[in-house]
Design an enzyme around this catalytic site. Sequence first.
Site, mmCIF file in Angstrom:
data_model
loop_
_atom_site.group_PDB
_atom_site.id
_atom_site.type_symbol
_atom_site.label_atom_id
_atom_site.label_comp_id
_atom_site.label_asym_id
_atom_site.label_seq_id
_atom_site.Cartn_x
_atom_site.Cartn_y
_atom_site.Cartn_z
ATOM 1 N N ASN A 18 0.856 -1.187 0.000
ATOM 2 C CA ASN A 18 0.000 0.000 0.000
ATOM 3 C C ASN A 18 0.893 1.238 0.000
ATOM 4 O O ASN A 18 1.512 1.568 1.006
ATOM 5 C CB ASN A 18 -0.895 -0.026 1.249
ATOM 6 N N HIS A 59 -9.597 1.165 5.105
ATOM 7 C CA HIS A 59 -8.299 1.393 5.749
ATOM 8 C C HIS A 59 -8.487 2.382 6.904
ATOM 9 O O HIS A 59 -9.290 3.319 6.801
ATOM 10 C CB HIS A 59 -7.286 1.937 4.743
ATOM 11 N N GLU A 70 -5.464 -5.098 10.604
ATOM 12 C CA GLU A 70 -4.430 -4.087 10.808
ATOM 13 C C GLU A 70 -4.667 -3.359 12.131
ATOM 14 O O GLU A 70 -5.450 -2.387 12.169
ATOM 15 C CB GLU A 70 -4.468 -3.055 9.680
HETATM 16 C C1 PEP Z 1 -0.731 0.273 6.267
HETATM 17 O O1 PEP Z 1 -0.842 1.491 6.345
HETATM 18 O O2 PEP Z 1 -1.627 -0.387 5.715
HETATM 19 C C2 PEP Z 1 0.451 -0.380 6.830
HETATM 20 C C3 PEP Z 1 0.417 -1.652 7.065
HETATM 21 O O3 PEP Z 1 1.529 0.439 7.089
HETATM 22 P P1 PEP Z 1 2.977 -0.001 7.708
HETATM 23 O O4 PEP Z 1 3.391 -1.298 7.042
HETATM 24 O O5 PEP Z 1 3.881 1.118 7.353
HETATM 25 O O6 PEP Z 1 2.762 -0.177 9.168
#
Ligand code: PEP
Length: 247
Positions: free
Chosen positions: A7, A96, A165
């Site tokens: 992403n 997200h 996440e």
């Molecule tokens: C994201 O924003 O979806 C993400 C996983 O960011 P990072 O890998 O930088 O934590």
Amino acid sequence: MKYFIGNWKMFGVPRSISILNKINLFISKDRNRKKYRVIVTPPYTLLETFSKKFKNKKIFIGSQNCYQKDHYSSNTAAISPYMIKKVGAKLTLIGHSDNRAEGDTDEIIKNKVIFALKNNLKIVFCIGENKKQKKNKQTLSVLKNQLTKVLEKKFKTNNLIVAYEPIWSIGTGKIPNQDELLITTLHIKKTLKNIFGKKTPPVIYGGSVDGGNVQKFKKIKEIDGFLIGGASKDSKKFIDIIKNYYR
Ligand code: PEP
């Protein structure tokens, strides 16, 4: 099949395609290439050129978001699932935490899912608890809520991926410990089973994944891949994640 999904967020100009060229070259020579799929979500401005360039290549191109209406409308600056599909993108992220923070409610997210599916886009549906919810031991109920408010049995699971996440982990370098992550992943899978019955969508993890910690995640077999932010903007860092996963 495992997924490595990059992403890019607000990053990238036309020449940034060189990052994808390097990743594509790596994949085409990698003996493990049949075991995984690489998807990258650049900003809207690059969707069409990147989708065309990578049409018959090893990297699938997706969008980072879409608007909650199907086709055309009078919403300034909005991009619909139909428009995303028509420039050749295969997928979109939805829900997200960046977009939830900017006002995406469960209702808006559900509309996005409905119209993205209608336009035959694959969806990476993002869920996750924030720091306060984790501290208050609400993680499991928050995740269940986020899933059940949006997903319905009638949605086609072969076009769906769920990305767990934890918000406190995104961009912070902090990752859940093994026990926590196993419990949350199993809980998500169980909730998905209750919604969909037998055929549940893959569940991937996102939050500070890099080449140094990916082996820890590998121990949890239930995790079907990764959503990668920061480390996806650098070809070497992204390739290292794949290499170290299969080490
Ligand atoms: C994201 O924003 O979806 C993400 C996983 O960011 P990072 O890998 O930088 O934590």
